[in-house]
Design a protein around this motif. Structure first.
Motif, mmCIF file in Angstrom:
data_model
loop_
_atom_site.group_PDB
_atom_site.id
_atom_site.type_symbol
_atom_site.label_atom_id
_atom_site.label_comp_id
_atom_site.label_asym_id
_atom_site.label_seq_id
_atom_site.Cartn_x
_atom_site.Cartn_y
_atom_site.Cartn_z
ATOM 1 N N GLN A 54 -14.823 -2.211 -3.121
ATOM 2 C CA GLN A 54 -13.688 -1.430 -2.631
ATOM 3 C C GLN A 54 -13.126 -2.030 -1.343
ATOM 4 O OE1 GLN A 54 -14.082 2.798 -1.061
ATOM 5 N NE2 GLN A 54 -13.147 3.213 -3.051
ATOM 6 N N LEU A 55 -14.009 -2.415 -0.426
ATOM 7 C CA LEU A 55 -13.555 -3.062 0.800
ATOM 8 C C LEU A 55 -12.866 -4.385 0.477
ATOM 9 C CD1 LEU A 55 -16.546 -2.509 3.265
ATOM 10 C CD2 LEU A 55 -14.264 -1.519 3.435
ATOM 11 N N LYS A 56 -13.458 -5.109 -0.458
ATOM 12 C CA LYS A 56 -12.899 -6.403 -0.856
ATOM 13 C C LYS A 56 -11.496 -6.227 -1.422
ATOM 14 C CE LYS A 56 -14.129 -10.302 -3.878
ATOM 15 N NZ LYS A 56 -15.149 -10.779 -4.846
ATOM 16 N N GLY A 57 -11.302 -5.181 -2.237
ATOM 17 C CA GLY A 57 -10.000 -4.964 -2.838
ATOM 18 C C GLY A 57 -8.970 -4.431 -1.865
ATOM 19 N N ARG A 58 -9.378 -3.489 -1.017
ATOM 20 C CA ARG A 58 -8.421 -2.842 -0.119
ATOM 21 C C ARG A 58 -8.049 -3.698 1.077
ATOM 22 N NH1 ARG A 58 -9.878 3.605 0.454
ATOM 23 N NH2 ARG A 58 -9.495 4.175 -1.731
ATOM 24 N N ILE A 59 -9.033 -4.413 1.640
ATOM 25 C CA ILE A 59 -8.769 -5.209 2.843
ATOM 26 C C ILE A 59 -8.387 -6.640 2.476
ATOM 27 C CG2 ILE A 59 -9.776 -6.132 4.953
ATOM 28 C CD1 ILE A 59 -11.423 -3.640 5.210
ATOM 29 N N LEU A 60 -9.254 -7.329 1.729
ATOM 30 C CA LEU A 60 -8.969 -8.712 1.388
ATOM 31 C C LEU A 60 -7.880 -8.817 0.325
ATOM 32 C CD1 LEU A 60 -12.554 -10.252 1.395
ATOM 33 C CD2 LEU A 60 -10.922 -9.992 3.264
ATOM 34 N N GLY A 61 -7.570 -7.682 -0.304
ATOM 35 C CA GLY A 61 -6.499 -7.704 -1.295
ATOM 36 C C GLY A 61 -5.120 -7.753 -0.679
ATOM 37 N N VAL A 62 -5.006 -7.445 0.629
ATOM 38 C CA VAL A 62 -3.688 -7.430 1.272
ATOM 39 C C VAL A 62 -3.573 -8.453 2.397
ATOM 40 C CG1 VAL A 62 -3.305 -5.013 0.682
ATOM 41 C CG2 VAL A 62 -4.389 -5.572 2.861
ATOM 42 N N LEU A 63 -4.693 -8.981 2.874
ATOM 43 C CA LEU A 63 -4.655 -9.991 3.924
ATOM 44 C C LEU A 63 -4.629 -11.390 3.316
ATOM 45 C CD1 LEU A 63 -7.257 -8.616 6.500
ATOM 46 C CD2 LEU A 63 -4.764 -8.599 6.711
ATOM 47 N N PRO A 64 -4.009 -12.365 3.989
ATOM 48 C CA PRO A 64 -4.088 -13.747 3.499
ATOM 49 C C PRO A 64 -5.541 -14.203 3.466
ATOM 50 C CG PRO A 64 -2.412 -13.532 5.214
ATOM 51 C CD PRO A 64 -3.177 -12.249 5.210
ATOM 52 N N HIS A 65 -5.932 -14.865 2.406
ATOM 53 C CA HIS A 65 -7.313 -15.330 2.302
ATOM 54 C C HIS A 65 -7.540 -16.578 3.145
ATOM 55 C CE1 HIS A 65 -7.385 -13.158 -1.842
ATOM 56 N NE2 HIS A 65 -7.522 -12.337 -0.825
ATOM 57 N N ALA A 66 -6.474 -17.349 3.369
ATOM 58 C CA ALA A 66 -6.566 -18.522 4.235
ATOM 59 C C ALA A 66 -5.168 -18.909 4.682
ATOM 60 C CB ALA A 66 -7.235 -19.685 3.514
ATOM 61 N N GLU A 119 4.009 -10.535 -2.356
ATOM 62 C CA GLU A 119 3.425 -9.845 -1.208
ATOM 63 C C GLU A 119 2.539 -8.702 -1.710
ATOM 64 O OE1 GLU A 119 1.848 -8.569 1.832
ATOM 65 O OE2 GLU A 119 3.163 -10.314 2.119
ATOM 66 N N PRO A 120 1.204 -8.795 -1.512
ATOM 67 C CA PRO A 120 0.301 -7.746 -1.998
ATOM 68 C C PRO A 120 0.601 -6.363 -1.429
ATOM 69 C CG PRO A 120 -0.929 -9.712 -1.377
ATOM 70 C CD PRO A 120 0.469 -9.925 -0.918
ATOM 71 N N LEU A 121 1.106 -6.319 -0.199
ATOM 72 C CA LEU A 121 1.373 -5.016 0.417
ATOM 73 C C LEU A 121 2.554 -4.294 -0.229
ATOM 74 C CD1 LEU A 121 0.800 -5.578 4.241
ATOM 75 C CD2 LEU A 121 -0.303 -3.862 2.793
ATOM 76 N N ALA A 122 3.322 -4.984 -1.048
ATOM 77 C CA ALA A 122 4.473 -4.336 -1.681
ATOM 78 C C ALA A 122 4.043 -3.167 -2.561
ATOM 79 C CB ALA A 122 5.258 -5.363 -2.509
ATOM 80 N N SER A 123 2.869 -3.275 -3.167
ATOM 81 C CA SER A 123 2.381 -2.190 -4.032
ATOM 82 C C SER A 123 1.837 -1.017 -3.236
ATOM 83 C CB SER A 123 1.299 -2.723 -4.968
ATOM 84 O OG SER A 123 0.194 -3.239 -4.227
#
Length: 395
Positions: A54-66, A119-123
């Motif tokens: 859940q943390l991986k999806g909610r946080i890393l799902g919207v932040l740039p990975h690199a 942009e992941p945050l669009a959703s």
């Protein structure tokens, strides 16, 4: 059905005689201990896996990975997209910033993005659209937590100050700043809502005092953020930044807590293995005369060892099988089970996230069986050392 002699005798000893109630009780408790340990370990590990996912999806799902720095790509974006695990790239410009309203101020990370890119945050937008981030309009998207803290709504004006750039004024050097309009509000349910701001990449570049053509940092999105270690060697470390810089400590803490919980619950299985040792030692003491008779009939020491290894291992196998089945069932339906008893650990009707990992379940079952087998070795070799003449002297 054919059974090896050692297994046949081990099964007889495992069931025990009807008169030997205490021995059967100790053996049953050993099996129950293994089952409880395996059940608890599978259930807790599955819930911890759920929280991590859940943390991986909610946080890393919207932040740039690199992020690969400006002018240091060494490869074109299309080439980088051929790297393993890379699923998308997009231009970006990031800088630390302070946002001020009439009701207060807050600090965070300002991301300049291309609204035409993915942009992941669009959703996660509650109000507004990414298309509002047009160059020259100076629109900014903020999280719901930040909007609540600063009492902002869509259309309100805010002052954005960039700490990495400054300008000379009659009163001295001050941070570069400009009025922005709140163009949208997003909600991810994490601390990202209180720290992240989005604006057009050209607007952020101008605010940072650089040409829009120089704002060509590249952000990478991966199919698995944890695979980032496989990509870092492909880029110059001096120009490489990944999610571990922003959220590495959080996931390290989650991993450490997960490992500590697994270690503590594994002790239940270890205690159950000691119960197997106790039960087998009692059986060895009780069956000395029978062991002596078997040896006089020609059974070798290794066969005697196999008898007691079979007895203890079967106890561990039964316990591991029962605990594994119950653990998977409880982990899969834990929210329904808690609802029956009216229990809500997270409150507000939120369900526990659960991810049952088959490989992890197999590892737990393997651990239980291996510990059970190891627990049989000392009593088994103790039984094999029985001397028939001494054991049958008073028979």
């Amino acid at each position: 059905m054919y059974q090896p002699l050692s297994v046949f005798i081990g099964l007889r000893y495992l069931r025990g005689r009807s008169a030997d109630r205490f021995g059967r009780f100790v053996s049953s408790m050993s099996t129950a201990g293994i089952a409880i340990g395996v059940l608890a370990l599978i259930t807790v590990s599955s819930v911890m896996n759920g929280f991590e996912a859940q943390l991986k999806g909610r946080i890393l799902g919207v932040l740039p990975h690199a992020i690969i720095a400006n002018g240091q790509l060494g490869s074109t974006p299309s080439t980088i997209e051929q790297w393993p695990h890379v699923v998308d790239t997009a231009p970006i410009k990031t800088t630390d910033a302070v946002i001020q309203s009439r009701n207060g101020l807050s600090a965070g990370l300002l991301e300049g993005i291309d609204p035409k890119a993915t942009e992941p945050l669009a959703s996660h937008l509650l109000q507004g659209e990414m298309s509002a981030l047009r160059p020259g309009r100076y629109q900014v998207m903020i999280g719901r937590a930040m909007a609540s803290e600063l009492q902002l709504r869509v259309g309100d004006s805010v002052r954005v100050m960039v700490t990495s750039a400054s300008r000379f004024t009659p009163i001295g050097r001050i941070p570069a700043q400009r009025l922005f309009t709140v163009g949208g509000i997003f909600h991810t349910g994490t601390d990202v809502d209180n720290q992240l701001m989005l604006a057009n990449i050209e607007d952020v570049a101008k605010l940072s005092g650089i040409s829009p053509n120089q704002a060509n940092d590249l952000r990478l999105f991966l199919d698995d953020p944890f695979a980032i270690t496989q990509l870092k060697p492909k880029a110059d470390p001096a120009t490489w930044t990944d999610w571990r810089r922003w959220r590495g400590e959080l996931f390290q803490a989650v991993k450490m807590e997960k490992n500590m919980m697994s270690l503590m619950l594994s002790l239940i299985i270890v205690v159950a293995a000691f119960n197997i040792i106790s039960a087998l030692i009692m059986v060895v003491m009780e069956k000395q005369s029978e062991v002596a008779i078997l040896k006089t009939l020609g059974m070798k020491d290794r066969d005697i060892v196999a008898v007691f290894i079979a007895q203890g291992s079967l106890s561990g196998l039964v316990g591991a099988a029962i605990g594994g089945v119950l653990g998977v069932l409880i982990a899969s339906y834990i929210n329904e089970i808690m609802a029956i008893f009216g229990v809500s650990l997270l409150g507000n009707g939120l369900a526990l996230p659960v991810v049952v990992n088959p490989f992890q379940v197999a590892m737990i079952l393997g651990l239980a069986v291996v510990l059970s087998v190891l627990a049989t070795l000392f009593p088994a070799f103790k039984a094999a050392s029985v001397h028939p003449a001494e054991a049958l002297r008073y028979e």
